[in-house]
Motif scaffolding. Structure first.
Motif, mmCIF file in Angstrom:
data_model
loop_
_atom_site.group_PDB
_atom_site.id
_atom_site.type_symbol
_atom_site.label_atom_id
_atom_site.label_comp_id
_atom_site.label_asym_id
_atom_site.label_seq_id
_atom_site.Cartn_x
_atom_site.Cartn_y
_atom_site.Cartn_z
ATOM 1 N N ARG A 152 0.844 -1.178 0.000
ATOM 2 C CA ARG A 152 0.000 0.000 0.000
ATOM 3 C C ARG A 152 0.883 1.232 0.000
ATOM 4 O O ARG A 152 1.933 1.247 0.629
ATOM 5 N N ASN A 166 -4.387 11.792 1.005
ATOM 6 C CA ASN A 166 -5.376 11.003 0.269
ATOM 7 C C ASN A 166 -6.801 11.516 0.468
ATOM 8 O O ASN A 166 -7.751 10.912 0.000
ATOM 9 N N LEU A 203 -14.415 8.463 -1.727
ATOM 10 C CA LEU A 203 -15.115 7.256 -2.171
ATOM 11 C C LEU A 203 -14.475 6.760 -3.469
ATOM 12 O O LEU A 203 -13.713 7.479 -4.128
ATOM 13 N N ASP A 204 -14.801 5.536 -3.849
ATOM 14 C CA ASP A 204 -14.225 4.941 -5.060
ATOM 15 C C ASP A 204 -14.565 5.725 -6.330
ATOM 16 O O ASP A 204 -13.791 5.715 -7.286
ATOM 17 N N ASP A 205 -15.709 6.393 -6.331
ATOM 18 C CA ASP A 205 -16.102 7.143 -7.534
ATOM 19 C C ASP A 205 -15.447 8.529 -7.616
ATOM 20 O O ASP A 205 -15.739 9.313 -8.512
#
Length: 167
Positions: A58, A84, A110-112
């Motif tokens: 990571r 991040n 979020l992932d989007d």
């Protein structure tokens, strides 16, 4: 060994120990077996160790900002932000029952690509969070809460197994 040649008690003791253990060949075979067992254990540990590959690593996230203060009387606050997009700000005060009451906000990506934000309060009334990402409570859960409040108002209580205590 020098002392053993000059001291008959020591040489006798060494001779007695040698006689009890048997010949030196026997001692050497135990030593070789022990070395083999140790080598096998080390090999097992090496094989069982995690194998870090580039896709499992990571990235290291840098902390852009971190502040904290505590006056020692139950009042505190802290805030941090990572590169991040993770952010948290909390303010704490002493509660009426000796607990720390806290309120704050945290954000995370979020992932989007959008950022979720949650505001919260934790005090004598429990933990309450508000955010557009938290789904609404289902109707059946709201009905169960209503029934429990009605029972509580009528003095109905239950034990830890869910059995009614009072009629």
């Amino acid at each position: 060994m020098v002392g053993a040649r000059n001291n008959p008690k020591v040489s006798c003791t060494l001779a007695a120990v040698y006689k009890r253990r048997g010949p030196a060949v026997h001692i050497t075979s135990h030593s070789a077996a022990m070395k083999t067992i140790i080598l096998a254990c080390l090999a097992a540990v090496a094989v069982a160790a995690p194998q870090f590959t580039s896709e499992l690593r990571r990235p290291i996230i840098q902390v852009l900002r971190y502040t904290s203060a505590d006056d020692g009387n139950g009042n505190f606050n802290y805030e941090y932000e990572g590169e991040n997009g993770i952010y948290k700000n909390v303010v704490g005060t002493p509660g009426s029952a000796g607990q720390s009451n806290m309120r704050g906000v945290f954000r995370f990506p979020l992932d989007d690509g959008t950022v979720a934000e949650v505001t919260f309060t934790a005090d004598e009334n429990g933990y309450r969070a508000e955010s557009p990402i938290i789904p609404a409570m289902p109707a059946h859960a709201l009905e169960q809460i209503r029934i429990a409040e009605e029972q509580r108002a009528r003095g109905i209580t239950f034990d830890q197994q869910g059995r009614r205590i009072n009629p």
